[in-house]
Design an enzyme around this catalytic site. Structure first.
Site, short mmCIF file in Angstrom:
data_model
loop_
_atom_site.label_atom_id
_atom_site.label_comp_id
_atom_site.label_asym_id
_atom_site.label_seq_id
_atom_site.Cartn_x
_atom_site.Cartn_y
_atom_site.Cartn_z
N GLY A 31 -31.77 -7.66 -19.29
CA GLY A 31 -30.83 -6.47 -18.92
C GLY A 31 -31.76 -5.36 -18.53
O GLY A 31 -31.25 -4.22 -18.74
N ASN A 40 -23.31 -16.67 -15.03
CA ASN A 40 -23.80 -17.43 -13.83
C ASN A 40 -24.18 -18.76 -14.35
O ASN A 40 -24.52 -18.95 -15.45
CB ASN A 40 -25.12 -16.82 -13.14
CG ASN A 40 -26.32 -17.33 -13.65
OD1 ASN A 40 -26.71 -18.63 -13.08
ND2 ASN A 40 -27.21 -16.96 -14.57
N CYS A 67 -32.68 -23.16 -19.74
CA CYS A 67 -31.62 -23.00 -18.76
C CYS A 67 -30.48 -23.58 -19.40
O CYS A 67 -30.33 -24.67 -19.96
CB CYS A 67 -31.69 -23.74 -17.75
SG CYS A 67 -30.31 -23.49 -16.28
N LEU A 102 -29.46 -24.68 -11.43
CA LEU A 102 -30.70 -24.81 -10.81
C LEU A 102 -30.83 -25.54 -9.47
O LEU A 102 -31.96 -26.44 -8.90
CB LEU A 102 -31.75 -25.68 -11.82
CG LEU A 102 -31.84 -24.67 -13.16
CD1 LEU A 102 -31.98 -25.62 -14.30
CD2 LEU A 102 -33.17 -23.90 -12.77
N SER A 145 -37.04 -15.50 -12.54
CA SER A 145 -36.57 -16.61 -11.75
C SER A 145 -35.01 -16.61 -11.81
O SER A 145 -34.34 -16.41 -12.73
CB SER A 145 -37.31 -17.72 -12.64
OG SER A 145 -36.46 -19.07 -12.08
N VAL A 178 -35.97 -13.10 -22.83
CA VAL A 178 -35.09 -14.48 -23.18
C VAL A 178 -34.42 -14.85 -21.78
O VAL A 178 -34.23 -13.97 -21.06
CB VAL A 178 -34.08 -14.20 -24.45
CG1 VAL A 178 -34.80 -13.88 -25.68
CG2 VAL A 178 -33.12 -12.97 -23.82
N ASN A 179 -33.99 -15.97 -21.85
CA ASN A 179 -32.98 -16.69 -20.84
C ASN A 179 -31.66 -16.15 -21.27
O ASN A 179 -31.39 -15.20 -22.00
CB ASN A 179 -33.19 -17.85 -20.78
CG ASN A 179 -32.80 -18.67 -19.25
OD1 ASN A 179 -31.93 -18.22 -18.71
ND2 ASN A 179 -33.56 -19.64 -18.97
N THR A 215 -30.88 -9.54 -13.49
CA THR A 215 -29.49 -9.13 -12.88
C THR A 215 -29.67 -8.00 -11.83
O THR A 215 -28.83 -8.00 -10.85
CB THR A 215 -28.69 -8.99 -14.03
OG1 THR A 215 -28.63 -10.20 -14.93
CG2 THR A 215 -27.28 -8.82 -13.36
#
Length: 338
Positions: free
Chosen positions: A266, A91, A152, A95, A43, A213-214, A288
């Site tokens: 990653g 970043n 987030c 949202l 996402s 993970v976020n 990414t």
């Protein structure tokens, strides 16, 4: 929904023999959702999917996790919102999204034409906001699951605020699960002291699966102007820099909960993805890398299949099979909560 029974897991761990060795199975079931392969797009890195339709064959993806959807539209943070670092990216988009109703009318019809699975990331500023977004999205056909975004780091309330507190995590997961028409995957934050505490809270409140993970909270400064590189001042760090930290958290969480895990952080190659899978993830998300190499998810899926063929095993035979050193006995299988 609970993890598969141990008996089935043991069967899955058996190596492939005979004719199967030429055709390893890399499909996977998570929370009742069947994915043709274990590689999804993350996402916030892949829009609503259609933006990438002219670049890659979307039907070859295991799944698309669309950007965070809230009950009403959100404009996001002001620019600049992205800054490239030496080994990743900061970043703070905030949202930005069209809201749940417009998503159903304008975005979901295209996603329904695909064979790949559609996971909708859901965000809210309060528990009531999360539930309201889910209630609206429940009206749409073609959604296979929700990813509850309680992680987030780029909003001033909601998101990571829930993901940092086991009590709030349990509250929002329980309310969302009760409202949800589709399976609920809870996306965890790495910005905590012990991620297993939050994982257990989500599992106990009814989560069907976890994703982790976020991004990690970070910041960068322009020393000439003495101003932050990103307007939000802090931002979420993703990319290769966080991969070892993310793998460690997947490993810790796999040992703490029984529900399936989707790993991310990653990943740019099949070897990266296999690290997460061996640590305990049943599937992975590409984030990414989508910004500079949109075909990454397809390459990773092909690489996982090649690895399974070379190792003569199905994907299920790799999940959580890390071998750890033990004095006097060489290496042994790492323990798992299941």
């Amino acid at each position: 929904m609970s993890d598969q029974p141990n008996q089935q897991r043991n069967q899955d761990l058996q190596s492939v023999t005979g004719e199967d060795e030429l055709s390893p199975r890399i499909d996977v079931d998570i929370a009742g959702i069947h994915f043709e392969n274990p590689v999804l797009t993350a996402s916030g890195t892949f829009g609503y999917g259609q933006e990438f339709a002219h670049l890659i064959d979307l039907n070859r993806l295991g799944g698309i996790c669309v950007k965070g959807i809230s009950a009403g539209p959100m404009e996001g943070n002001p620019s600049p919102r992205i800054y490239e670092t030496e080994a990743g990216m900061l970043n703070a988009i905030g949202l930005q999204n069209v809201g749940a109703e417009r998503f159903l009318k304008e975005k979901l019809p295209f996603l329904r034409t695909l064979r790949t699975r559609c996971i909708v990331n859901v965000f809210g500023y309060s528990t009531e906001d999360y539930v309201r977004a889910i209630e609206i999205l429940n009206e749409g056909d073609g959604i296979h699951g929700y990813e509850l975004n309680i992680s987030c780091p780029n909003t001033r309330c909601g998101g990571m605020v829930y993901g940092n507190d086991p009590r709030l995590t349990a509250e929002v997961v329980a309310a969302s699960k009760k409202a949800a028409r589709y399976p609920l995957i809870v996306k965890l934050s790495p910005n905590v002291t012990d991620i297993t505490e939050l994982a257990r809270a989500a599992e106990g409140a009814g989560a069907d699966a976890l994703s982790l993970v976020n991004t990690f909270v970070g910041m960068a400064i322009d020393v000439e102007t003495r101003t932050p590189r990103v307007s939000n001042i802090t931002a979420g760090l993703s990319g290769p820099a966080i991969k070892p930290l993310a793998v460690r958290m997947v490993y810790q969480t796999f040992r703490a909960v029984k529900i399936p895990i989707i790993g991310m952080g990653g990943i740019a190659t099949a070897e990266d993805a296999l690290e997460f899978i061996i640590a305990g993830a049943r599937a992975v998300q590409i984030g990414t890398a989508n910004f500079y190499a949109p075909e990454t998810a397809l390459r990773v899926a092909d690489g996982i299949r090649d690895y399974c063929r070379r190792k003569r095993t199905h994907l299920a035979g790799l999940v959580g099979t890390l071998k750890v050193p033990q004095a006097g006995t060489g290496v042994v299988a790492a323990p798992h909560a299941g």
